[in-house]
Design a protein around this motif. Structure first.
Motif, mmCIF file in Angstrom:
data_model
loop_
_atom_site.group_PDB
_atom_site.id
_atom_site.type_symbol
_atom_site.label_atom_id
_atom_site.label_comp_id
_atom_site.label_asym_id
_atom_site.label_seq_id
_atom_site.Cartn_x
_atom_site.Cartn_y
_atom_site.Cartn_z
ATOM 1 N N ALA A 1 0.824 -1.220 0.000
ATOM 2 C CA ALA A 1 0.000 0.000 0.000
ATOM 3 C C ALA A 1 0.852 1.262 0.000
ATOM 4 O O ALA A 1 0.610 2.186 -0.770
ATOM 5 C CB ALA A 1 -0.930 -0.010 1.219
ATOM 6 N N GLY B 1 3.644 3.529 -0.966
ATOM 7 C CA GLY B 1 4.595 3.597 -2.074
ATOM 8 C C GLY B 1 4.550 4.969 -2.717
ATOM 9 O O GLY B 1 4.241 5.969 -2.064
ATOM 10 N N LEU B 2 4.821 4.979 -4.015
ATOM 11 C CA LEU B 2 4.817 6.255 -4.730
ATOM 12 C C LEU B 2 3.446 6.911 -4.660
ATOM 13 O O LEU B 2 3.329 8.128 -4.740
ATOM 14 C CB LEU B 2 5.198 6.005 -6.197
ATOM 15 C CG LEU B 2 6.609 5.477 -6.412
ATOM 16 C CD1 LEU B 2 6.808 5.064 -7.872
ATOM 17 C CD2 LEU B 2 7.637 6.547 -6.040
ATOM 18 N N GLY B 3 2.417 6.092 -4.500
ATOM 19 C CA GLY B 3 1.058 6.635 -4.405
ATOM 20 C C GLY B 3 0.926 7.624 -3.258
ATOM 21 O O GLY B 3 0.273 8.662 -3.389
ATOM 22 N N ILE C 1 -0.539 -0.069 -14.588
ATOM 23 C CA ILE C 1 0.022 0.680 -13.457
ATOM 24 C C ILE C 1 1.540 0.548 -13.425
ATOM 25 O O ILE C 1 2.267 1.524 -13.309
ATOM 26 C CB ILE C 1 -0.569 0.196 -12.113
ATOM 27 C CG1 ILE C 1 -2.038 0.600 -12.008
ATOM 28 C CG2 ILE C 1 0.205 0.789 -10.934
ATOM 29 C CD1 ILE C 1 -2.748 0.124 -10.758
ATOM 30 N N TYR D 1 4.482 3.349 -13.198
ATOM 31 C CA TYR D 1 5.064 3.309 -11.850
ATOM 32 C C TYR D 1 6.587 3.158 -11.936
ATOM 33 O O TYR D 1 7.339 3.807 -11.215
ATOM 34 C CB TYR D 1 4.460 2.118 -11.118
ATOM 35 C CG TYR D 1 4.413 2.240 -9.615
ATOM 36 C CD1 TYR D 1 3.363 2.897 -8.989
ATOM 37 C CD2 TYR D 1 5.399 1.668 -8.813
ATOM 38 C CE1 TYR D 1 3.292 2.993 -7.608
ATOM 39 C CE2 TYR D 1 5.339 1.755 -7.437
ATOM 40 C CZ TYR D 1 4.279 2.423 -6.832
ATOM 41 O OH TYR D 1 4.218 2.512 -5.473
ATOM 42 N N PHE E 1 -6.004 3.204 -5.555
ATOM 43 C CA PHE E 1 -4.591 3.099 -5.915
ATOM 44 C C PHE E 1 -3.720 3.030 -4.664
ATOM 45 O O PHE E 1 -2.866 2.163 -4.527
ATOM 46 C CB PHE E 1 -4.213 4.312 -6.778
ATOM 47 C CG PHE E 1 -2.823 4.268 -7.333
ATOM 48 C CD1 PHE E 1 -2.555 3.649 -8.551
ATOM 49 C CD2 PHE E 1 -1.758 4.855 -6.651
ATOM 50 C CE1 PHE E 1 -1.264 3.613 -9.068
ATOM 51 C CE2 PHE E 1 -0.468 4.817 -7.162
ATOM 52 C CZ PHE E 1 -0.231 4.196 -8.374
ATOM 53 N N THR E 2 -3.958 3.936 -3.750
ATOM 54 C CA THR E 2 -3.064 4.047 -2.601
ATOM 55 C C THR E 2 -3.182 2.845 -1.666
ATOM 56 O O THR E 2 -2.224 2.443 -1.020
ATOM 57 C CB THR E 2 -3.294 5.365 -1.831
ATOM 58 O OG1 THR E 2 -2.226 5.548 -0.911
ATOM 59 C CG2 THR E 2 -4.611 5.382 -1.070
ATOM 60 N N LEU E 3 -4.371 2.238 -1.605
ATOM 61 C CA LEU E 3 -4.526 1.061 -0.738
ATOM 62 C C LEU E 3 -4.274 -0.250 -1.492
ATOM 63 O O LEU E 3 -4.498 -1.330 -0.958
ATOM 64 C CB LEU E 3 -5.922 1.050 -0.112
ATOM 65 C CG LEU E 3 -6.236 2.181 0.874
ATOM 66 C CD1 LEU E 3 -7.686 2.117 1.336
ATOM 67 C CD2 LEU E 3 -5.313 2.122 2.093
ATOM 68 N N SER E 4 -3.834 -0.146 -2.733
ATOM 69 C CA SER E 4 -3.584 -1.339 -3.570
ATOM 70 C C SER E 4 -4.842 -2.181 -3.759
ATOM 71 O O SER E 4 -4.792 -3.406 -3.679
ATOM 72 C CB SER E 4 -2.498 -2.244 -2.967
ATOM 73 O OG SER E 4 -1.320 -1.546 -2.726
ATOM 74 N N THR F 1 -4.483 -7.490 -5.811
ATOM 75 C CA THR F 1 -3.206 -7.611 -5.101
ATOM 76 C C THR F 1 -3.437 -8.192 -3.711
ATOM 77 O O THR F 1 -2.725 -9.100 -3.268
ATOM 78 C CB THR F 1 -2.570 -6.218 -4.931
ATOM 79 O OG1 THR F 1 -2.391 -5.670 -6.210
ATOM 80 C CG2 THR F 1 -1.249 -6.289 -4.203
ATOM 81 N N SER G 1 6.019 -2.003 -3.396
ATOM 82 C CA SER G 1 4.720 -1.928 -4.062
ATOM 83 C C SER G 1 4.790 -2.567 -5.448
ATOM 84 O O SER G 1 3.891 -3.311 -5.847
ATOM 85 C CB SER G 1 4.272 -0.473 -4.231
ATOM 86 O OG SER G 1 4.155 0.152 -2.981
ATOM 87 N N SER H 1 4.370 -6.206 -5.630
ATOM 88 C CA SER H 1 2.999 -6.695 -5.422
ATOM 89 C C SER H 1 2.170 -6.513 -6.689
ATOM 90 O O SER H 1 1.221 -7.256 -6.933
ATOM 91 C CB SER H 1 2.351 -5.990 -4.226
ATOM 92 O OG SER H 1 1.988 -4.663 -4.540
ATOM 93 N N ILE H 2 2.523 -5.516 -7.482
ATOM 94 C CA ILE H 2 1.793 -5.305 -8.746
ATOM 95 C C ILE H 2 2.231 -6.374 -9.751
ATOM 96 O O ILE H 2 1.405 -7.024 -10.405
ATOM 97 C CB ILE H 2 2.078 -3.897 -9.320
ATOM 98 C CG1 ILE H 2 1.788 -2.812 -8.270
ATOM 99 C CG2 ILE H 2 1.253 -3.664 -10.574
ATOM 100 C CD1 ILE H 2 2.211 -1.404 -8.685
HETATM 101 N N1 PFF Z 1 -0.496 1.303 -3.413
HETATM 102 C C1 PFF Z 1 0.697 1.568 -4.172
HETATM 103 C C2 PFF Z 1 1.139 2.988 -3.887
HETATM 104 O O1 PFF Z 1 0.408 3.743 -3.225
HETATM 105 O O2 PFF Z 1 2.212 3.367 -4.343
HETATM 106 C C3 PFF Z 1 0.495 1.345 -5.651
HETATM 107 C C4 PFF Z 1 -0.242 0.080 -5.973
HETATM 108 C C5 PFF Z 1 0.253 -1.148 -5.535
HETATM 109 C C6 PFF Z 1 -1.424 0.137 -6.656
HETATM 110 C C7 PFF Z 1 -0.461 -2.309 -5.767
HETATM 111 C C8 PFF Z 1 -2.144 -0.999 -6.914
HETATM 112 C C9 PFF Z 1 -1.645 -2.214 -6.457
HETATM 113 F F1 PFF Z 1 -2.336 -3.277 -6.660
#
Ligand code: PFF
Length: 454
Positions: A26, A28-30, A104, A108, A229-232, A237, A323, A326-327
Motif C-alpha cells: 500500500a 509507495g509512490l502513491g 500501473i 510506476y 490506488f493508494t490502498l492497492s 493484489t 509496491s 505486489s503489482i
Molecule cells: N499502493 C501503491 C502505492 O500507493 O504506491 C500502488 C499500488 C500497488 C497500486 C499495488 C495498486 C496495487 F495493486
C-alpha cells in the motif's frame, strides 16, 4: 489444474509480517509522489476530505473483501474467483485486475526510475546552491531525456523481477519492518522543516481548509481512483496476499492497521510538501514533478539535508519496490496459472511486456509528447485508465461479489478465524459492500461522464 487449494502454499510467518507485506504494497509512490501531486491539481483540502471519505466508506470494506476472498480461496486474483464461483463470469474480474496491474506498473516504473536518479543526484550534492527555478529545470531536463530515465526505469523493473523470482515473502517482511518506520521518521523531520519555513501557513491552509466549490467531477473521480490506488485495491493484489495469510490472523485488525498507516503517511507527505510549495513559490498544480521539484529545496535549507536527501530517495525507491513487486505478482501469478509457465518464465515475460509499455510512458515525457490521446500523453493515459477506471470498476465487482454472491455467512466464518467481528459491525460491512460502495462508485463515474450532475 485442480481447483482445490494447494496444501503447502507459502504463508506469512508472523502477524506483523502480514501487516508489513500489505502495508509494503500500500505505501509507495502513491502516498508520497501521487497524493500530493493530484491533491495539488484538484484544489488541496477539498480533495483530501473526499479522498478520506472514500477510504472509509469504500477502501476499508473493499480491502477486507479482498483479504476474505484471498484467504478463503487460497488462490491468486484470477484463480480465486474460479475456486469460489466456478463456471461463472466472476473470473473476468481477475482479468480486469491483470490489465490494471499491467498499466500501473508501466508508469510506476518510470517514476521509480526518477527516484533512483534522485538518489544519485543527492549523493553528488546536485541540488547544492541551485535556485528553485534551476531545480525545476533539472527535473524537466531529466524526464524529457530519451535515454537516462528509460535505463533507470529498466533497472527498477529488473530489480522488481529479481525479487519476484526469488520469492517475495522474506524480502518484503524484512524490508518493511525496518525501513518503513525509518521513512516515517524522515517524513516527520521534513514536516517540521517545511512548516517552519516562511510562508508555510498558506500551504497548511491549502491542504486542510476545504473549499468544496473548487471540486470538479474530475477531482471527485480522481479522489476515488486514488483511494483504490493508494490502498492497492481493485485489482486483486490483496486477494493474492490474502491467500498467504494464516488462518489465525485477525483480518479486521490487518485492514485497519494498513489503512491507518497508509493514510497517515500520505498526510505526512502532504504536510511535508505543501508548506514548502508555497514558501518556494512553486505552483501546487505543478503536476507529476511536484515532489521532485519541491523537496530538494527543503533539503537544501535543512541541517543535515545532504544525508536526509540521500536517505529519503533511497527509502522512496524501496517503498516503490515493495509496491511494484505486489503489482508484478498479479501479472506473474496469472501467467503462471493460465499459461502453465514456471515462476521464472512468467516473471521474465511479464517484466518484458510491461517494460515495453513503460519505455513508451517514459518517452511520452519527451520525444513522444506530441502524441496525445483524449488530451493525455501515454504516461498520463496509463495512469488515468488504471486508477480512475479499472481499479474502481474492479473494486465495485469485488464488493458486489462479497456482498451478493459470497454472502454474510461465509464472510462471518472467514473473519471469525483468528478474529472477531460483532454482528453490528458485520451488518455495517455487508451494507457497505452490497450498496454503498457499488452505488457510490457508479455515481462518481456517471457524474464524470456527465450522465448525472448535481
Ligand atoms: N499502493 C501503491 C502505492 O500507493 O504506491 C500502488 C499500488 C500497488 C497500486 C499495488 C495498486 C496495487 F495493486
Amino acid at each position: 489444474m485442480s481447483n482445490l487449494p494447494s496444501g503447502n502454499r507459502d504463508s506469512f510467518s508472523s502477524k506483523f509480517g502480514v501487516i508489513a507485506a500489505a502495508a509494503g504494497s500500500a505505501v509507495g509512490l502513491g502516498n508520497i509522489w501521487k497524493f500530493p501531486y493530484i491533491a495539488g491539481v484538484y484544489g488541496g483540502a477539498a480533495f483530501l476530505f473526499v479522498y478520506l471519505a472514500f477510504i472509509l466508506a469504500i477502501g476499508l470494506p473493499v480491502m477486507l473483501s479482498e483479504l476474505v476472498i484471498g484467504r478463503s480461496s487460497q488462490r491468486n486474483a484470477f484463480g480465486a474467483f474460479k475456486v469460489l464461483a466456478p463456471g461463472t463470469p466472476w473470473r473476468y474480474v481477475g482479468i480486469l485486475g491483470v490489465a490494471a496491474a499491467f498499466l500501473i506498473l508501466s508508469f510506476y516504473g518510470v517514476v521509480a526510475g526518477w527516484s533512483l536518479q534522485y538518489i544519485s543526484l543527492s549523493i553528488q550534492d546536485g541540488f547544492h546552491s541551485k535556485s528553485p527555478d534551476e531545480i525545476t529545470s533539472l527535473f524537466n531536463t531529466l524526464i524529457e531525456s530519451p535515454i537516462r530515465p528509460v535505463i533507470l526505469q529498466l533497472i527498477f523493473m529488473v530489480l522488481s523481477a529479481g525479487i519476484v523470482i526469488i520469492g517475495i515473502k522474506k524480502g518484503i517482511e524484512k524490508y518493511t519492518k525496518i525501513l518503513m518506520p525509518l521513512l516515517v521518521v524522515i517524513l516527520i523531520f521534513l514536516c517540521i522543516k517545511s512548516v517552519t519555513l516562511d510562508g508555510a501557513k498558506a500551504g497548511l491552509e491549502f491542504l486542510f481548509k476545504p473549499d468544496f466549490s473548487k471540486l470538479s467531477a474530475d477531482g471527485i473521480l480522481s479522489a476515488l481512483g486514488h483511494a483504490f490506488f493508494t490502498l492497492s485495491l481493485g485489482m486483486g493484489t490483496l486477494i493474492t496476499y490474502g491467500s498467504y495469510i494464516k488462518k489465525d490472523n485477525n483480518l479486521v485488525n490487518t485492514v485497519i492497521n494498513v489503512t491507518v498507516a497508509d493514510t497517515v503517511i500520505a498526510i505526512l507527505a502532504g504536510v511535508a510538501i505543501f508548506p514548502a510549495v508555497f514558501a518556494f513559490g512553486i505552483a501546487p498544480s505543478e503536476g507529476p514533478g511536484l515532489i521532485f521539484i519541491t523537496l530538494p529545496n527543503v533539503f537544501h535549507q535543512m541541517p543535515g539535508g545532504y544525508i536526509f536527501s540521500i536517505l529519503f530517495f533511497i527509502l522512496l525507491s524501496v517503498a516503490a519496490l515493495t509496491s511494484s513487486i505486489s503489482i508484478l505478482e498479479v501479472v506473474v501469478a496469472y501467467f503462471k496459472e493460465e499459461f502453465n509457465l514456471g515462476r521464472k518464465a512468467s516473471t521474465i515475460l511479464a517484466t518484458i511486456l510491461i517494460s515495453i509499455l513503460g519505455v513508451l510512458c517514459s518517452l511520452s515525457m519527451g520525444v513522444l509528447s506530441p502524441y496525445e490521446f483524449f488530451g493525455l500523453n501515454i504516461f498520463d493515459l496509463m495512469d488515468w485508465i488504471s486508477a480512475n477506471l479499472l481499479l474502481p470498476i474492479g473494486g465495485m465487482f469485488i464488493a458486489l461479489f462479497v456482498g451478493w454472491y459470497f454472502g454474510r455467512k461465509k464472510v462471518q466464518a472467514e473473519v471469525a478465524q483468528g478474529g472477531t467481528m460483532s454482528g453490528a459491525f458485520l451488518s455495517i460491512f455487508m451494507f457497505l459492500v452490497k450498496f454503498i460502495a457499488p452505488i457510490a462508485i457508479a455515481i462518481v463515474m456517471l457524474n464524470k461522464i456527465g450522465l448525472l450532475t448535481f
